[in-house]
Motif scaffolding. Structure first.
Motif, PDB file in Angstrom:
ATOM      1  N   TYR A 108       0.813  -1.208   0.000  1.00  0.00           N
ATOM      2  CA  TYR A 108       0.000   0.000   0.000  1.00  0.00           C
ATOM      3  C   TYR A 108       0.855   1.272   0.000  1.00  0.00           C
ATOM      4  CZ  TYR A 108      -4.266  -2.695   0.512  1.00  0.00           C
ATOM      5  OH  TYR A 108      -5.320  -3.543   0.285  1.00  0.00           O
ATOM      6  N   VAL A 109       2.037   1.207   0.610  1.00  0.00           N
ATOM      7  CA  VAL A 109       2.955   2.342   0.503  1.00  0.00           C
ATOM      8  C   VAL A 109       3.399   2.526  -0.940  1.00  0.00           C
ATOM      9  CG1 VAL A 109       5.271   3.134   1.103  1.00  0.00           C
ATOM     10  CG2 VAL A 109       3.741   2.323   2.891  1.00  0.00           C
ATOM     11  N   PHE A 112       0.671   4.190  -2.824  1.00  0.00           N
ATOM     12  CA  PHE A 112       0.619   5.616  -2.488  1.00  0.00           C
ATOM     13  C   PHE A 112       1.752   6.378  -3.169  1.00  0.00           C
ATOM     14  CE2 PHE A 112       1.872   9.200   0.170  1.00  0.00           C
ATOM     15  CZ  PHE A 112       0.682   9.886   0.293  1.00  0.00           C
ATOM     16  N   GLU A 113       2.961   5.852  -3.087  1.00  0.00           N
ATOM     17  CA  GLU A 113       4.110   6.542  -3.679  1.00  0.00           C
ATOM     18  C   GLU A 113       4.046   6.547  -5.202  1.00  0.00           C
ATOM     19  OE1 GLU A 113       7.567   4.657  -2.102  1.00  0.00           O
ATOM     20  OE2 GLU A 113       7.479   5.755  -0.189  1.00  0.00           O
ATOM     21  N   SER A 115       1.208   6.865  -6.864  1.00  0.00           N
ATOM     22  CA  SER A 115       0.021   7.578  -7.338  1.00  0.00           C
ATOM     23  C   SER A 115      -0.154   8.965  -6.729  1.00  0.00           C
ATOM     24  CB  SER A 115      -1.232   6.752  -7.033  1.00  0.00           C
ATOM     25  OG  SER A 115      -1.352   6.511  -5.639  1.00  0.00           O
ATOM     26  N   ILE A 116       0.419   9.225  -5.569  1.00  0.00           N
ATOM     27  CA  ILE A 116       0.188  10.502  -4.897  1.00  0.00           C
ATOM     28  C   ILE A 116       1.482  11.266  -4.667  1.00  0.00           C
ATOM     29  CG2 ILE A 116      -0.836  11.641  -2.909  1.00  0.00           C
ATOM     30  CD1 ILE A 116      -2.856  10.190  -4.632  1.00  0.00           C
ATOM     31  N   TYR A 117       2.391  10.698  -3.912  1.00  0.00           N
ATOM     32  CA  TYR A 117       3.573  11.446  -3.493  1.00  0.00           C
ATOM     33  C   TYR A 117       4.705  10.465  -3.226  1.00  0.00           C
ATOM     34  CZ  TYR A 117       6.532  14.675  -0.802  1.00  0.00           C
ATOM     35  OH  TYR A 117       7.575  15.443  -0.348  1.00  0.00           O
ATOM     36  N   ASN A 118       5.848  10.721  -3.837  1.00  0.00           N
ATOM     37  CA  ASN A 118       7.012   9.863  -3.663  1.00  0.00           C
ATOM     38  C   ASN A 118       8.180  10.709  -3.175  1.00  0.00           C
ATOM     39  OD1 ASN A 118       8.996   7.938  -3.696  1.00  0.00           O
ATOM     40  ND2 ASN A 118       8.797   7.421  -5.863  1.00  0.00           N
ATOM     41  N   THR A 131      -1.363  10.216 -11.927  1.00  0.00           N
ATOM     42  CA  THR A 131      -2.740   9.911 -11.527  1.00  0.00           C
ATOM     43  C   THR A 131      -3.736  10.769 -12.299  1.00  0.00           C
ATOM     44  OG1 THR A 131      -2.158   9.152  -9.310  1.00  0.00           O
ATOM     45  CG2 THR A 131      -4.371  10.026  -9.609  1.00  0.00           C
ATOM     46  N   ALA A 377      -5.628   6.738  -9.744  1.00  0.00           N
ATOM     47  CA  ALA A 377      -4.575   6.517  -8.748  1.00  0.00           C
ATOM     48  C   ALA A 377      -4.163   5.053  -8.697  1.00  0.00           C
ATOM     49  CB  ALA A 377      -5.056   6.993  -7.375  1.00  0.00           C
ATOM     50  N   GLY A 381      -0.477   3.804  -9.594  1.00  0.00           N
ATOM     51  CA  GLY A 381       0.298   3.140  -8.556  1.00  0.00           C
ATOM     52  C   GLY A 381       0.708   1.727  -8.881  1.00  0.00           C
TER      53      GLY A 381
END
Length: 436
Positions: A108-109, A112-113, A115-118, A131, A377, A381
């Motif tokens: 799940y990390v 997230f990384e 699709s949203i913020y890495n 995304t 997203a 991801g």
């Protein structure tokens, strides 16, 4: 002198006068009865009531959470170290729980990384840009399916509408040589018209002959696929040296400009998606034609009795439906999602995924918008999930399917989370969410 406490209040002018002189005597709210039950108090409108009821928003959020929980179980089942630790579970049970926890966390990390913020990447916001790129055509095509739903129609033809739109917009983009501002506007209009005409065929067949739109749109999909394949084989459309099934490249004047710099792929097409969402929301909620659409979708016979032309409504709805799908095709070809070239797979499966997005959005414009962002997203991801973990990237498609499964079964969500029905029939709130 001590007042006579044994006298009734009405016989005591001093107390009556004092009560009348109170500034809030007429506006004071009556106190709740002492025997009021907690359930009666909970029936008051508010956030707490909504969170304990089967409100559409609550059901949607809980469906996503449920999908992630089931997805976590699948992650654990597919994780090698976890399966290995299970072999000696009774000797060291914590090893199994630790391995399972890290597998779920890493997966799940990574989503997230990706699709949203890495924070560890060269550009921290590049995942969010991806995304938005993936979400834009899903939102636009999802809006086309949503609008058809509200008229009682089922648009399966978004794939063909996207293909025809991309072909026409792409041709204008590489074959016509126009000034910058004019070129991109003409290309957008060309794509919108291409999608609108292709959908209007199904609408006219439905209105004039009664042909079911599911059958006609599926058949039109096949025609569009083969027509694009034909175009990719002729020299005036195909890119030289004519050994690959790709079109010529759209000129720079007809390309969408990036929103946040050339290094990020998100472009002006996302602004079009926001504008289209606002337009569909306004149309269905306040527009005269939107009222006709909702009336026809609710009851055709009653609409005819009220003087609404069902046939013309079907045709014009499909024109708008095709225009929205046409914008999705425009986003694919004039944006950077497909390298500014028409291919046989330029629709990228958006046409059919849009049906899922519209279902998840519960037939509302803004619900479809957020559903498109969620699916965008998950798609963005999946790449990071494949690179950073051993979890199969197919998990993303499983998560999408699980979300739709739980959304389609609100009774199951109500049972799992012990939600109360919003009314005695259990349908009023859902109807409001569908029509609002």
């Amino acid at each position: 002198m001590t007042p006579d406490l044994g006298k009734p209040d009405k016989d005591r002018p001093d107390l009556v006068k004092a009560d009348k002189d109170r500034p809030d005597a007429d506006t004071a709210q009556p106190m709740a009865p002492a025997n009021q039950t907690l359930d009666q108090a909970a029936d008051r409108p508010g956030i707490g009531t909504m969170l304990r009821s089967d409100h559409p928003f609550v059901v949607t959020v809980l469906a996503v959470i449920s999908a992630m929980i089931v997805g976590a179980i699948l992650i654990i089942a597919s994780d090698g170290p976890t399966r290995q630790a299970i072999g000696y579970f009774f000797q060291a049970p914590l090893d199994t729980f630790n391995a399972a926890g890290w597998a779920v966390r890493d997966a799940y990390v990574a989503l997230f990384e990706g699709s949203i913020y890495n924070p560890g990447g060269g550009q921290a916001l590049a995942p969010l840009s991806e995304t938005l790129v993936y979400a834009t055509p899903l939102i636009l095509a999802g809006l086309s399916v949503t609008l058809a739903f509200r008229a009682g129609l089922f648009n399966i033809g978004a794939q063909g509408q996207i293909l025809m739109s991309a072909a026409l917009a792409g041709y204008i983009g590489f074959a016509w040589h126009l000034p910058w501002a004019v070129h991109i506007i003409v290309a957008i209009l060309g794509g919108v018209i291409g999608g609108a005409i292709w959908a209007a065929i199904a609408g006219a067949l439905k209105a004039r002959t009664g042909a079911h739109e599911v059958i006609t749109t599926i058949m039109l999909n096949y025609i569009a696929v083969n027509f694009v394949n034909y175009l990719l084989g002729v020299t005036w459309f195909q890119a030289p040296p004519y050994n690959q099934a790709v079109s010529r490249t759209v000129e720079g004047n007809a390309r969408f400009w990036p929103l946040f710099g050339a290094d990020l792929r998100v472009n002006f097409s996302f602004i079009l998606a926001i504008a289209a969402t606002a337009f569909v929301w306004w149309l269905l909620k306040y527009g005269t034609f939107g009222f006709r659409v909702r009336a026809v979708g609710a009851n055709q016979n009653a609409s005819r009795t009220a003087g609404i032309s069902v046939s013309s409504t079907y045709i014009w709805v499909m024109v708008l439906v095709g225009a929205l799908s046409g914008l999705a095709g425009v986003a694919q070809i004039l944006g950077s999602a497909n390298n500014y070239q028409v291919t046989a797979s330029v629709d990228a499966g958006v046409g059919f995924t849009a049906i899922t997005v519209a279902l998840l959005g519960r037939g509302t414009a803004w619900g479809t918008f957020w559903a498109g962002l969620l699916f965008g997203a998950l798609t963005a991801g999946s790449g990071q999930l494949q690179v950073a973990t051993t979890t199969p990237p197919d998990l993303v498609q499983v998560l999408q399917a699980l979300v739709v499964l739980f959304i389609a079964a609100p009774g199951l969500i109500r049972l799992i989370f012990r939600l109360r029905r919003s009314d005695s029939s259990g349908s009023a709130v859902l109807a409001k969410g569908w029509n609002g």
